[in-house]
Design an enzyme around this catalytic site. Structure first.
Site, PDB file in Angstrom:
ATOM      1  CG  LEU A   1      -1.875  -6.297   2.973  1.00  0.00           C
ATOM      2  CD1 LEU A   1      -0.881  -5.658   2.026  1.00  0.00           C
ATOM      3  CD2 LEU A   1      -3.236  -5.610   2.885  1.00  0.00           C
ATOM      4  CG  ASP A   2       0.765  -5.306   5.946  1.00  0.00           C
ATOM      5  OD1 ASP A   2       1.818  -4.986   5.361  1.00  0.00           O
ATOM      6  OD2 ASP A   2      -0.216  -4.565   6.046  1.00  0.00           O
ATOM      7  CD  GLU A   3      -1.683 -12.637   7.047  1.00  0.00           C
ATOM      8  OE1 GLU A   3      -1.479 -13.826   6.739  1.00  0.00           O
ATOM      9  OE2 GLU A   3      -2.814 -12.176   7.305  1.00  0.00           O
TER      10      GLU A   3
END
Length: 294
Positions: free
Chosen positions: A237-239
């Site tokens: 997530l979000d990486e």
């Protein structure tokens, strides 16, 4: 018939973009440029990068060619060079607009920005549809004469909702999905199926200020920079690999509401650039990073 009128009657040269990545080594640039010369093409712009950390080589070439050279012929004849250097390559017409789907929840600033930029020709894309888990922006999307698909998402129907999205992507021949503040966590399976073809935008406070009202949290801590990050979506997530970031400096006198407004602006700017660069085939994946020939 004059010489000038003969030239005017000749078909215009087609514009193409070749992108590639492969293990770095000698002779790659020579092989590509020689191939283009031998096939009657003219290089108009070329960018390249050798990454010493990964041992990979990246290249983007914008070139033109007169008929009877065609996209199919170029793809077929370049395959041998691609195989010889173990290239991951793509060859497209430069003027073809990329078909995209926008996804949004209840914050519409990025959606509105992308719709407007597309209408005025600032983005080389064709918006095939807008998908949302809410109906808040159905009227806005309709004003642009773009299909709006309401796909509600709950804990119980998430697999079915994602299946609907994938079916839409296939039916509409979509090359890119843009999460324009779509506030749902995507499944690992969906992320894998759309790997390298889905872009997200978020504020750059992560992981410092998670959860509700991040700008109010930032105000309470006296932040001096407001930022936004556009990146490819992965199961982490979000990486995912970062494409573009934007920041703006703020002072102690700025209220939480003003921070939110600044945040909206930098999110729009970063996401629009990421979408434009992807549509122009300027981004190549380099593991967990990107090479951006902007």
């Amino acid at each position: 018939m004059t010489e000038q009128s003969v030239r005017a009657a000749e078909p215009a040269a087609e514009q193409y973009v070749l992108t590639l990545s492969c293990p770095d080594g000698k002779g790659i640039v020579h092989a590509v440029s020689s191939y283009l010369f031998m096939t009657g093409c003219n290089i108009e712009d070329s960018q390249q990068f050798g990454d010493h950390d990964t041992g990979l080589f990246f290249m983007r070439v914008h070139f033109s060619a007169d008929p009877p050279v065609s996209l199919d012929k170029l793809r077929a004849s370049f395959a041998a060079i691609g195989d010889s250097f173990r290239m991951d390559w793509q060859l497209d017409r430069a003027e073809d607009k990329m078909r995209i789907v926008l996804m949004v929840s209840k914050f519409g600033h990025c959606l509105n920005d992308l719709l407007f930029r597309t209408r005025i020709g600032a983005l080389p894309v064709e918006i095939a549809a807008v998908v949302s888990n809410h109906t808040d922006f159905a009227e806005l999307v309709a004003s642009y004469d773009i299909p709006f698909h309401h796909i509600p998402v709950t804990k119980d129907n998430k697999p079915q909702a994602e299946a609907q999205l994938l079916e839409l992507v296939r039916e509409q021949d979509v090359e890119l999905v843009v999460l324009a503040r779509y506030m749902q966590v995507l499944s690992d399976d969906l992320c894998k199926q759309l790997s390298g073809r889905i872009i997200n935008i978020h504020h750059s406070f992560l992981p410092s200020f998670k959860g509700a009202k991040p700008y109010h949290q930032a105000h309470a801590r006296g932040v001096k920079l407001i930022g936004a990050t556009a990146h490819y979506v992965t199961a982490d997530l979000d990486e995912g690999p970062i494409i573009e970031q934007e920041v703006e400096r703020v002072g102690h006198e700025v209220s939480p509401e003003q921070l939110v407004a600044v945040g909206r602006d930098v999110e729009c700017q970063a996401l629009a650039r990421a979408v434009k660069w992807h549509a122009e085939r300027r981004i190549l994946l380099n593991g967990r990073r990107t090479v951006v020939f902007a």
